[in-house]
Design an enzyme around this catalytic site. Structure first.
Site, short mmCIF file in Angstrom:
data_model
loop_
_atom_site.label_atom_id
_atom_site.label_comp_id
_atom_site.label_asym_id
_atom_site.label_seq_id
_atom_site.Cartn_x
_atom_site.Cartn_y
_atom_site.Cartn_z
N ARG A 36 0.90 -1.28 -0.10
CA ARG A 36 0.07 0.00 -0.08
C ARG A 36 0.81 1.31 -0.08
O ARG A 36 0.44 2.39 -0.46
CB ARG A 36 -0.76 -0.15 1.29
CG ARG A 36 -2.12 -1.09 1.01
CD ARG A 36 -2.88 -1.16 2.40
NE ARG A 36 -4.21 -1.83 1.86
CZ ARG A 36 -5.00 -2.18 2.86
NH1 ARG A 36 -4.92 -1.84 4.07
NH2 ARG A 36 -6.06 -3.02 2.47
N LYS A 198 -19.35 -17.12 1.36
CA LYS A 198 -20.84 -17.06 1.12
C LYS A 198 -21.59 -16.45 0.18
O LYS A 198 -21.00 -15.67 -0.41
CB LYS A 198 -21.30 -16.54 2.61
CG LYS A 198 -20.79 -17.23 3.77
CD LYS A 198 -21.39 -16.45 4.86
CE LYS A 198 -21.41 -17.54 6.27
NZ LYS A 198 -21.89 -16.79 7.26
N GLY A 354 -10.68 -8.71 -1.39
CA GLY A 354 -10.26 -9.62 -0.43
C GLY A 354 -9.29 -10.85 -0.95
O GLY A 354 -8.25 -10.61 -1.30
N GLY A 377 -12.74 -4.12 0.73
CA GLY A 377 -14.37 -3.91 0.68
C GLY A 377 -14.63 -2.59 -0.16
O GLY A 377 -15.96 -2.79 -0.67
P1 AMP Z 1 -14.89 -14.41 0.97
O1 AMP Z 1 -14.32 -13.29 1.93
O2 AMP Z 1 -16.52 -14.60 1.02
O3 AMP Z 1 -14.30 -14.07 -0.06
O4 AMP Z 1 -14.41 -16.05 1.44
C1 AMP Z 1 -13.28 -16.24 1.33
C2 AMP Z 1 -12.94 -17.55 2.18
O5 AMP Z 1 -13.89 -18.63 1.80
C3 AMP Z 1 -11.87 -17.99 2.39
O6 AMP Z 1 -11.35 -17.95 3.83
C4 AMP Z 1 -11.85 -19.65 2.13
O7 AMP Z 1 -11.27 -20.47 2.98
C5 AMP Z 1 -13.51 -19.77 2.21
N1 AMP Z 1 -13.93 -20.71 1.42
C6 AMP Z 1 -13.77 -20.84 0.16
N2 AMP Z 1 -14.28 -22.18 -0.06
C7 AMP Z 1 -14.89 -22.62 0.79
C8 AMP Z 1 -15.51 -23.74 1.06
N3 AMP Z 1 -15.85 -24.79 -0.16
N4 AMP Z 1 -16.02 -23.86 2.07
C9 AMP Z 1 -15.80 -23.21 3.20
N5 AMP Z 1 -15.12 -22.13 3.10
C10 AMP Z 1 -14.60 -21.78 1.83
#
Ligand code: AMP
Length: 397
Positions: A36, A198, A354, A377
């Site tokens: 950064r 999610k 992220g 974000g």
């Molecule tokens: P996000 O912040 O929503 O982009 O999610 C990122 C996180 O999703 C990372 O820490 C991954 O470990 C988690 N992740 C990715 N695939 C899976 C999965 N199949 N089951 C559970 N967590 C997951």
């Protein structure tokens, strides 16, 4: 209001620059990742080369009141090293002692104000506090894309004290330019790769992207909500039952728009959420009870890589699996590699938001893709189509 600082001379100006120096520190309080800081150098150098004085302000961490551990003085040596100039460190970000530092500095020099979040007025967007900050400069540049989605005192409210002297710095300009390249008028076919834990956090982004892309590749935990919504068995995989309807609506909207949504063909499954769990491969929609999908499977990797190679403009947001664990990083790493390949072959590739940024850095590919966003974000909100207060504040007449 000017969009590029290229057209402006900052000679003899005291230029207050909101940077994003919220960088990680080790126990010895040394900067462990200076990405950064390096990103902000072009704007700072532009001011110095023009013959202006650069007064830098940022937050660091989430202090509750003044906290020596989170003092900006820990960052000053790294800035000095990267710029090759001395950095004056102010004891606060507002008040007489801080002004004494910035008023006595010479043009061509750099000063660093103390952590903005030592004052709760910063995140509260307090106007009086913003006015106190504004006393340091004749001009304000917002170059902190990472906090552009926050209407804080230094990122947005302060703009009203510089009605004719407010600008976006090069970090901001680049972020906006590159993401707009994906969202508007880009070379087709356009692909969005969306992963992560999610579906709930990606619904708005998916809805927005459907009107702008030709293909969507879905991976990560969110894939299982889509698979279950279509009647598949997902065993113990991560699922958001309350969003099954949203998943179906997104699939329907994509169909109506002629956008192809691709879901994994197969899945790497595990009998526990652990790196040393027993693993296997299941076809999509046929995951047995007691097993959970933690990565995309080998056939999906091959298929996703082919789709990636066939596209000319590609956005990647979110990992394909639990890439933090070596047993479940193969899909994410393969997608990163496919993006490097696609970039070599002339595609425009943007990594934004992220954990996909963390992944591309982990594999050392950050320089081998077209653009890596600096704002997690903020990039997500931009992709959601939201107006970012830090950008709007500069644009408003
Ligand atoms: P996000 O912040 O929503 O982009 O999610 C990122 C996180 O999703 C990372 O820490 C991954 O470990 C988690 N992740 C990715 N695939 C899976 C999965 N199949 N089951 C559970 N967590 C997951």
């Amino acid at each position: 209001m000017n969009f590029s600082i290229d057209q402006v001379s900052f000679a003899q100006k005291r230029v207050l620059i909101r940077v994003d120096f919220n960088v990680p520190l080790n126990e010895a309080r040394e900067v462990t990742d200076d990405t950064r800081i390096r990103a902000a150098l072009p704007t700072i150098k532009k001011v110095l080369n023009d013959g202006g004085a650069a007064i830098l302000m940022s937050h660091l961490g989430r202090p509750k009141g003044a906290d020596p551990e989170l003092s900006m003085k820990h960052i000053a040596p790294k800035i000095a090293e990267l710029l090759g100039v001395k950095v004056h460190v102010a004891p606060d970000c507002i008040g007489d002692d801080a002004l004494a530092v910035t008023n006595s500095m010479n043009f061509g020099e750099v000063a660093l104000l103390e952590n903005l979040r030592f004052h709760k007025e910063e995140t509260a967007g307090d106007e009086f506090f913003a006015g106190q900050l504004a006393e340091h400069g004749d001009v304000w540049i917002n170059d902190a894309f990472g906090t552009a989605h926050r209407a804080h005192a230094s990122t947005a409210v302060i703009a009203r004290f510089f009605p004719h002297d407010k600008y976006l710095g090069y970090v901001m300009e680049n972020e906006i330019f590159n993401v707009n390249k994906v969202l508007h008028g880009s070379e087709k076919p356009v692909l969005a790769i969306v992963g992560g834990a999610k579906v709930s956090s990606k619904i708005v982004i998916l809805e927005q992207l459907i009107s702008k892309v030709d293909h969507v590749l879905i991976g990560g935990g969110m894939a299982y909500t889509f698979i279950k919504a279509q009647g598949g068995n997902v065993g113990n995989s991560l699922v958001e039952d309350e969003h099954l309807g949203d998943a179906l609506s997104i699939i329907k909207a994509a169909e109506d728009a002629g956008v192809k949504i691709h879901l994994p063909i197969d899945t790497k499954v595990a009998d526990a959420f652990a790196n040393d769990a027993n693993t296997g491969v299941s076809s999509t929609g046929q995951i047995e009870e007691g097993w959970m999908g933690l990565d995309i499977g080998p056939k999906s990797i091959e298929y996703y890589s082919e789709v990636i190679q066939s596209c000319k403009t590609i956005l990647w947001n979110g990992p394909m699996g639990v890439f933090e664990m070596s047993s479940f990083e193969t899909g994410t790493k393969a997608v990163a590699q496919a993006l490097v390949e696609a970039t070599k072959n002339g595609a425009f590739t943007l990594i934004g938001g992220g954990d996909s940024v963390a992944a591309i850095n982990k594999y050392g590919f950050a320089d081998d893709v077209s653009y890596v966003s600096t704002g997690g974000g903020a990039m997500l909100e931009y992709l959601e189509g939201k107006v970012l207060p830090g950008i709007a504040a500069v644009a408003e007449e």
